[in-house]
Scaffold this motif. Structure first.
Motif, PDB file in Angstrom:
ATOM      1  N   ASN A 160       0.606  -1.132  -0.674  1.00 55.09           N
ATOM      2  CA  ASN A 160       0.209  -0.420   0.022  1.00 55.09           C
ATOM      3  C   ASN A 160       0.686   1.432   0.092  1.00 55.09           C
ATOM      4  O   ASN A 160       0.216   2.637  -0.454  1.00 55.09           O
ATOM      5  CB  ASN A 160      -0.910  -0.136   1.221  1.00 55.09           C
ATOM      6  N   ALA A 161       2.126   0.887   0.314  1.00 50.43           N
ATOM      7  CA  ALA A 161       3.189   2.230   1.369  1.00 50.43           C
ATOM      8  C   ALA A 161       2.943   2.634  -0.539  1.00 50.43           C
ATOM      9  O   ALA A 161       3.424   4.224  -1.065  1.00 50.43           O
ATOM     10  CB  ALA A 161       4.310   2.076   1.470  1.00 50.43           C
ATOM     11  N   ASP A 162       3.787   2.047  -1.713  1.00 53.75           N
ATOM     12  CA  ASP A 162       4.272   2.681  -3.046  1.00 53.75           C
ATOM     13  C   ASP A 162       3.145   1.074  -4.624  1.00 53.75           C
ATOM     14  O   ASP A 162       3.919   0.744  -3.915  1.00 53.75           O
ATOM     15  CB  ASP A 162       5.460   2.423  -3.355  1.00 53.75           C
ATOM     16  N   LYS A 163       2.315   1.947  -4.822  1.00 60.08           N
ATOM     17  CA  LYS A 163       1.923   0.842  -5.675  1.00 60.08           C
ATOM     18  C   LYS A 163       2.902   0.191  -6.868  1.00 60.08           C
ATOM     19  O   LYS A 163       2.343  -1.094  -7.835  1.00 60.08           O
ATOM     20  CB  LYS A 163       0.624   1.752  -6.984  1.00 60.08           C
ATOM     21  N   ALA A 164       3.866   0.953  -7.339  1.00 58.11           N
ATOM     22  CA  ALA A 164       5.076   0.586  -8.034  1.00 58.11           C
ATOM     23  C   ALA A 164       5.649  -0.786  -7.576  1.00 58.11           C
ATOM     24  O   ALA A 164       6.655  -1.403  -7.596  1.00 58.11           O
ATOM     25  CB  ALA A 164       5.912   1.521  -8.827  1.00 58.11           C
ATOM     26  N   ASN A 165       6.027  -0.874  -6.309  1.00 56.41           N
ATOM     27  CA  ASN A 165       6.103  -2.292  -5.465  1.00 56.41           C
ATOM     28  C   ASN A 165       5.679  -3.724  -5.996  1.00 56.41           C
ATOM     29  O   ASN A 165       4.654  -3.552  -6.340  1.00 56.41           O
ATOM     30  CB  ASN A 165       6.106  -2.411  -3.875  1.00 56.41           C
ATOM     31  N   ARG A 166       6.765  -4.629  -6.305  1.00 58.50           N
ATOM     32  CA  ARG A 166       6.233  -5.853  -6.765  1.00 58.50           C
ATOM     33  C   ARG A 166       6.598  -6.932  -5.789  1.00 58.50           C
ATOM     34  O   ARG A 166       7.397  -7.114  -5.695  1.00 58.50           O
ATOM     35  CB  ARG A 166       7.169  -6.279  -7.852  1.00 58.50           C
ATOM     36  N   PHE A 167       5.296  -7.763  -5.128  1.00 66.86           N
ATOM     37  CA  PHE A 167       5.748  -8.785  -4.601  1.00 66.86           C
ATOM     38  C   PHE A 167       5.365  -9.758  -5.081  1.00 66.86           C
ATOM     39  O   PHE A 167       4.069 -10.618  -5.671  1.00 66.86           O
ATOM     40  CB  PHE A 167       4.379  -8.517  -3.550  1.00 66.86           C
ATOM     41  N   ILE A 168       5.897 -10.533  -5.128  1.00 69.74           N
ATOM     42  CA  ILE A 168       5.873 -11.888  -5.975  1.00 69.74           C
ATOM     43  C   ILE A 168       6.477 -13.846  -4.532  1.00 69.74           C
ATOM     44  O   ILE A 168       6.554 -13.882  -4.108  1.00 69.74           O
ATOM     45  CB  ILE A 168       6.776 -12.430  -6.539  1.00 69.74           C
ATOM     46  N   ASN A 169       4.718 -14.270  -4.223  1.00 66.69           N
ATOM     47  CA  ASN A 169       4.427 -14.756  -3.188  1.00 66.69           C
ATOM     48  C   ASN A 169       4.133 -16.661  -4.248  1.00 66.69           C
ATOM     49  O   ASN A 169       3.113 -16.506  -4.774  1.00 66.69           O
ATOM     50  CB  ASN A 169       3.193 -15.048  -2.919  1.00 66.69           C
ATOM     51  N   ILE A 170       5.340 -17.013  -4.327  1.00 65.59           N
ATOM     52  CA  ILE A 170       5.295 -19.156  -4.382  1.00 65.59           C
ATOM     53  C   ILE A 170       5.054 -19.726  -3.389  1.00 65.59           C
ATOM     54  O   ILE A 170       5.422 -19.746  -2.346  1.00 65.59           O
ATOM     55  CB  ILE A 170       6.515 -19.024  -5.332  1.00 65.59           C
ATOM     56  N   TYR A 171       4.079 -20.794  -4.111  1.00 63.34           N
ATOM     57  CA  TYR A 171       3.664 -21.177  -2.765  1.00 63.34           C
ATOM     58  C   TYR A 171       2.839 -22.827  -2.780  1.00 63.34           C
ATOM     59  O   TYR A 171       3.085 -23.096  -4.187  1.00 63.34           O
ATOM     60  CB  TYR A 171       2.366 -20.482  -2.498  1.00 63.34           C
TER      61      TYR A 171
END
Length: 241
Positions: free
Chosen positions: A205-216
Motif C-alpha cells: 500500500n505504501a507504493d503501488k510500484a512495489n512488486r510482491f511475488i509469492n510462490i506457494y
C-alpha cells in the motif's frame, strides 16, 4: 521445494548474458548489523525440547557476497538479499538450492547477498534485523565490503534492493519492510508466507510500484495464509495478477 527455489532469478527482471560460477567473485565479510548475536537469543532457543545454544546457533555475524566479475556499477549498485529458512546457514543454503549457479546463469547485473540469521536452527526469529535502522546499516556494511575489495567505486551508492527468502525467512523480511528507511522495490517469498501478512500489505500500500511475488504450495503450510492475503488485497483494492 528445490524446483521452487530455482525460480528466484528467472522471475527477477533485467537478466542478461548467462555466466558461469567461475565468472563470479565470492567472499565473506562480518557485520555487527546481521541478526545475531542478539539479546533475544542470549540463552539460546528451545524447540521441541531441544536447546539450540547461543554459541552455536546465534553468534555468527557473517555475510556471504557473490558478485559478477564484470559487474557494471558506476553510480549505483543493485542488491539482492536472500534469507535462508530453518535448519540452514548462508553457505549451506547457497549450495543446497544452487543459488550461486542460478545467479550466474541469470546474468543479472547485481550483487547477491546472504546475511546469516538463525544458523542451523528451526527458528524464524530475525534478531537485530527486526529492529529499526539495522538493515540500513547492513547495506552500508555490504557497500563498504564491495569498496574494500575494489569492486565498486567509493562514490557508488545503493540502487534497487530486492528481498527474497524461503520458509521461515518471511519474518525477517516482513520486519525489514515494516521498518522502511531504504527503498525495497521487490520481494519474493518461496513457500514462506506463514504470517506477518499485514506487514507485506502495508508495504504494498505504501507504493503501488512495489512488486510482491509469492510462490506457494498446497502442502507447505502457506496456502491458507496466501488465500487470506488475496482476500485482503481485494478489500484494499491492491491489484494483483
Amino acid at each position: 521445494m528445490k524446483k521452487i527455489i530455482t525460480l528466484l532469478f528467472i522471475v527477477s527482471v533485467n537478466y542478461g548474458r548467462a555466466q558461469t560460477p567461475n565468472e563470479l567473485k565470492t567472499f565473506h565479510i562480518t557485520s555487527p548489523h546481521t541478526s545475531f548475536p542478539d539479546t533475544g537469543r542470549a540463552a539460546g532457543h528451545i524447540y521441541k525440547n531441544i536447546l539450540y545454544d547461543a554459541a552455536t546457533h546465534y553468534s555468527d555475524s557473517k555475510v556471504l557476497i557473490i558478485v559478477p566479475k564484470k559487474l557494471r556499477a558506476k553510480k549505483k549498485v543493485d542488491l539482492i538479499f536472500w534469507f535462508h529458512g530453518w535448519n540452514n546457514n548462508i553457505d549451506s543454503a547457497a549450495i543446497r538450492y544452487s543459488l550461486i549457479r542460478q545467479f550466474a546463469a541469470s546474468g543479472l547485473n547485481a550483487v547477491l547477498v546472504l546475511a546469516e540469521t538463525a544458523k542451523d536452527a528451526p527458528d524464524s526469529y530475525g534478531g537485530r534485523l527486526e529492529q529499526k535502522g539495522v538493515f540500513k546499516n547492513l547495506v552500508v556494511d555490504v557497500l563498504s565490503g564491495l569498496k574494500k575489495e575494489k569492486i565498486i567505486r567509493t562514490s557508488c551508492n545503493t540502487g534497487n534492493i530486492l528481498l527474497a527468502g524461503h520458509s521461515g525467512a518471511y519474518r525477517v523480511i516482513a520486519n525489514i519492510l515494516q521498518n522502511g528507511k531504504l527503498p525495497v522495490q521487490e520481494t519474493i517469498l518461496f513457500d514462506a508466507l506463514y504470517a506477518e501478512t499485514d506487514k507485506f500489505l502495508n508495504w504494498l500500500n505504501a507504493d503501488k510500484a512495489n512488486r510482491f511475488i509469492n510462490i506457494y504450495t498446497d502442502h507447505g503450510g502457506t496456502d491458507n495464509e496466501t488465500k487470506d492475503m488475496i482476500k485482503q488485497m481485494i478489500l484494499q483494492n491492491i491489484s494483483f495478477d
